[in-house]
Design an enzyme around this catalytic site. Structure first.
Site, PDB file in Angstrom:
ATOM      1  N   TRP A  64       0.374  -1.448   0.395  1.00 35.64           N
ATOM      2  CA  TRP A  64       0.030   0.241   0.111  1.00 35.64           C
ATOM      3  C   TRP A  64       0.603   1.501  -0.290  1.00 35.64           C
ATOM      4  O   TRP A  64       1.686   1.107   0.161  1.00 35.64           O
ATOM      5  CB  TRP A  64      -1.001   0.121   0.767  1.00 35.64           C
ATOM      6  CG  TRP A  64      -0.433  -0.149   2.473  1.00 35.64           C
ATOM      7  CD1 TRP A  64       1.167  -0.990   3.199  1.00 35.64           C
ATOM      8  CD2 TRP A  64      -1.198   0.148   3.717  1.00 35.64           C
ATOM      9  NE1 TRP A  64       0.320  -0.872   4.371  1.00 35.64           N
ATOM     10  CE2 TRP A  64      -0.327  -0.390   5.172  1.00 35.64           C
ATOM     11  CE3 TRP A  64      -2.115   0.438   3.768  1.00 35.64           C
ATOM     12  CZ2 TRP A  64      -0.852  -0.059   6.199  1.00 35.64           C
ATOM     13  CZ3 TRP A  64      -2.911   0.524   5.564  1.00 35.64           C
ATOM     14  CH2 TRP A  64      -2.011  -0.163   6.711  1.00 35.64           C
ATOM     15  N   ASN A  65       0.243   2.340  -0.892  1.00 34.98           N
ATOM     16  CA  ASN A  65       1.114   3.766  -0.303  1.00 34.98           C
ATOM     17  C   ASN A  65       0.614   4.905   0.523  1.00 34.98           C
ATOM     18  O   ASN A  65      -0.861   4.943   0.733  1.00 34.98           O
ATOM     19  CB  ASN A  65       1.147   4.015  -1.571  1.00 34.98           C
ATOM     20  CG  ASN A  65       1.572   3.211  -2.985  1.00 34.98           C
ATOM     21  OD1 ASN A  65       2.674   2.849  -2.680  1.00 34.98           O
ATOM     22  ND2 ASN A  65       1.280   2.237  -3.615  1.00 34.98           N
ATOM     23  N   HIS A  72      -7.166  19.714  -6.893  1.00 36.58           N
ATOM     24  CA  HIS A  72      -7.117  19.670  -8.657  1.00 36.58           C
ATOM     25  C   HIS A  72      -6.357  19.809  -9.545  1.00 36.58           C
ATOM     26  O   HIS A  72      -5.526  20.126  -9.750  1.00 36.58           O
ATOM     27  CB  HIS A  72      -7.198  21.983  -9.364  1.00 36.58           C
ATOM     28  CG  HIS A  72      -8.670  21.864  -8.380  1.00 36.58           C
ATOM     29  ND1 HIS A  72      -9.891  21.997  -9.187  1.00 36.58           N
ATOM     30  CD2 HIS A  72      -9.589  22.260  -7.303  1.00 36.58           C
ATOM     31  CE1 HIS A  72     -11.308  22.321  -8.426  1.00 36.58           C
ATOM     32  NE2 HIS A  72     -10.438  22.282  -6.339  1.00 36.58           N
ATOM     33  N   HIS A  76     -10.476  15.830 -12.765  1.00 36.97           N
ATOM     34  CA  HIS A  76     -10.513  16.162 -11.932  1.00 36.97           C
ATOM     35  C   HIS A  76     -11.632  16.755 -11.940  1.00 36.97           C
ATOM     36  O   HIS A  76     -12.533  17.534 -13.038  1.00 36.97           O
ATOM     37  CB  HIS A  76      -9.840  16.980 -11.012  1.00 36.97           C
ATOM     38  CG  HIS A  76      -9.610  18.319 -11.690  1.00 36.97           C
ATOM     39  ND1 HIS A  76      -8.663  18.152 -12.022  1.00 36.97           N
ATOM     40  CD2 HIS A  76      -9.799  19.371 -11.243  1.00 36.97           C
ATOM     41  CE1 HIS A  76      -8.668  19.845 -11.973  1.00 36.97           C
ATOM     42  NE2 HIS A  76      -9.459  20.117 -11.511  1.00 36.97           N
ATOM     43  N   ASP A  78     -15.106  19.697 -10.640  1.00 36.44           N
ATOM     44  CA  ASP A  78     -14.329  20.721 -10.087  1.00 36.44           C
ATOM     45  C   ASP A  78     -16.014  21.411  -8.871  1.00 36.44           C
ATOM     46  O   ASP A  78     -17.021  21.582 -10.289  1.00 36.44           O
ATOM     47  CB  ASP A  78     -14.572  22.678 -10.949  1.00 36.44           C
ATOM     48  CG  ASP A  78     -12.879  22.534 -11.335  1.00 36.44           C
ATOM     49  OD1 ASP A  78     -11.946  21.913 -11.244  1.00 36.44           O
ATOM     50  OD2 ASP A  78     -12.728  23.083 -12.182  1.00 36.44           O
ATOM     51  N   HIS A  82     -16.063  26.050  -5.456  1.00 35.49           N
ATOM     52  CA  HIS A  82     -14.454  25.928  -5.799  1.00 35.49           C
ATOM     53  C   HIS A  82     -14.039  27.691  -6.460  1.00 35.49           C
ATOM     54  O   HIS A  82     -13.177  27.603  -6.007  1.00 35.49           O
ATOM     55  CB  HIS A  82     -13.874  25.780  -7.072  1.00 35.49           C
ATOM     56  CG  HIS A  82     -12.943  25.433  -7.885  1.00 35.49           C
ATOM     57  ND1 HIS A  82     -12.074  25.762  -6.592  1.00 35.49           N
ATOM     58  CD2 HIS A  82     -12.220  25.332  -9.155  1.00 35.49           C
ATOM     59  CE1 HIS A  82     -10.716  25.670  -7.907  1.00 35.49           C
ATOM     60  NE2 HIS A  82     -11.460  25.594  -8.824  1.00 35.49           N
ATOM     61  N   HIS A 211     -14.807  29.788 -15.145  1.00 31.21           N
ATOM     62  CA  HIS A 211     -15.242  29.370 -13.601  1.00 31.21           C
ATOM     63  C   HIS A 211     -15.786  30.055 -12.732  1.00 31.21           C
ATOM     64  O   HIS A 211     -16.869  29.874 -11.705  1.00 31.21           O
ATOM     65  CB  HIS A 211     -13.888  29.527 -12.714  1.00 31.21           C
ATOM     66  CG  HIS A 211     -12.500  27.785 -12.674  1.00 31.21           C
ATOM     67  ND1 HIS A 211     -11.612  27.670 -13.921  1.00 31.21           N
ATOM     68  CD2 HIS A 211     -12.544  26.995 -12.176  1.00 31.21           C
ATOM     69  CE1 HIS A 211     -10.787  26.952 -13.349  1.00 31.21           C
ATOM     70  NE2 HIS A 211     -11.676  26.540 -12.317  1.00 31.21           N
TER      71      HIS A 211
HETATM   72  C1  23J Z   1      -7.625  27.572  -9.228  1.00 30.33           C
HETATM   73  C2  23J Z   1      -7.585  29.104 -10.154  1.00 30.33           C
HETATM   74  C3  23J Z   1      -7.510  29.524 -11.209  1.00 30.33           C
HETATM   75  C4  23J Z   1      -8.035  28.658 -11.954  1.00 30.33           C
HETATM   76  C5  23J Z   1      -7.772  26.839 -11.409  1.00 30.33           C
HETATM   77  C6  23J Z   1      -7.976  26.925 -10.261  1.00 30.33           C
HETATM   78  C7  23J Z   1      -8.545  25.449 -12.162  1.00 30.33           C
HETATM   79  O1  23J Z   1      -7.947  25.334 -13.615  1.00 30.33           O
HETATM   80  C8  23J Z   1      -8.711  24.357 -11.105  1.00 30.33           C
HETATM   81  O2  23J Z   1      -8.395  23.206 -11.667  1.00 30.33           O
HETATM   82  O3  23J Z   1     -10.252  24.619 -10.753  1.00 30.33           O
HETATM   83  S1  23J Z   1      -7.976  28.036 -13.684  1.00 30.33           S
HETATM   84 MN    MN Z   2      -9.978  22.336 -11.109  1.00 30.86          MN
END
Ligand code: 23J
Ligand code: MN
Length: 264
Positions: A64-65, A72, A76, A78, A82, A211
């Site tokens: 195991w690890n 992120h 992944h 979001d 976030h 985002h």
């Molecule tokens: C935080 C700030 C900017 C970005 C991101 C995160 C991501 O791309 C992310 O993985 O949610 S662009």
């Molecule tokens: Mn992300």
């Protein structure tokens, strides 16, 4: 007894439905988001893994690890929490999101030719409307997957495409994000790049529009997807549950697509 579920199991077992893995392998060399250095914003940990034991004196019968990474990292999920624009929704984090978000149909928009010609390509409303003319309207409750073939880049250098002025990778015109969130009521958007926004998105208005506007509309994101070229424009179903991190903003995820075997 649901014949639909019975048929799903049967069609999976007999190969009438194919499973395509949209997930990149998570390893220490997995590329992570590089934000503009001069801003002094926080840094996301790369994937780090350490062996605990491997059938040896640290544990004679087990392997195991330990691992750690930013939420992120790699392929992944979001969650709306976030972004500052999504902070006031309820049930907007990895542990509280409706599980209905985690299994849903996908529309795949192919902009691979445009992204190959211009690494800063931004998906626009007219581009989406032209896609809808060919394939029909994007249904509410769908994921929209943005195919750029970016996941096929041969190295982290070409994948992140960092220049003096930051990354150069495809993204979105703000109006296209609003169109999908408000007019089409999608679950969210998925991309092949390191994040859902363009490499140059810190300089867009609003900054990081995907985002800002997606999470501001209580929608989700998927980043770091691969194999989108194996999906039909419509007809695939995406399975993408994040880890149930308490109040998590996202998490690495195993993302699968189910599709009819004759597709695309
Ligand atoms: C935080 C700030 C900017 C970005 C991101 C995160 C991501 O791309 C992310 O993985 O949610 S662009
Ligand atoms: Mn992300």
């Amino acid at each position: 007894m649901s014949t639909t579920l019975t048929n799903l199991a049967l069609e999976l077992a007999t190969g009438t439905i194919t499973i395509v893995d949209l997930t990149a392998t998570l390893e220490p060399s997995t590329p992570t988001l590089q934000l503009p250095e001069e801003m002094n914003w926080g840094v996301s940990w790369p994937f780090h893994i350490e062996e605990i034991s491997r059938y040896d004196d640290r544990g004679p019968a087990w392997y195991w690890n330990n691992f750690k990474c930013g939420e992120h990292t790699g392929t992944h999920f979001d969650a709306p929490i976030h972004w500052v624009s999504g902070q006031d929704y309820e049930n907007h984090a990895t542990d509280t999101l409706s599980t209905a978000n985690f299994i849903a149909p996908a529309c795949v928009i192919d902009a691979s030719a445009e992204a190959a010609a211009n690494p800063d390509f931004l998906l626009s409303v007219p581009f989406i409307e032209a896609w809808e003319k060919e394939h029909g309207e994007i249904e509410a409750g769908s994921w929209v997957l943005y195919r750029t073939d970016w996941s096929k880049k041969p190295s982290n250098e070409t994948y992140l495409n960092m220049q003096e002025d930051g990354g150069h990778t495809p993204g979105w015109e703000p109006s296209a994000v609003n169109f999908l969130a408000e007019k089409r009521d999608v679950i969210g958007v998925g991309v092949e790049t390191v994040g859902t926004d363009a490499g140059q998105a810190a300089g867009q208005d609003p900054m990081f529009p995907c985002h800002n506007l997606m999470h501001g509309a209580n929608k989700c994101g998927l980043a770091g997807l691969c194999n989108l070229d194996l999906l039909p424009a419509k007809g695939a179903v995406i399975i993408a549950p994040p880890l149930k991190i308490k109040q998590g903003s996202g998490s690495p995820a195993r993302v699968l697509a189910l599709l009819p075997s004759e597709a695309p």
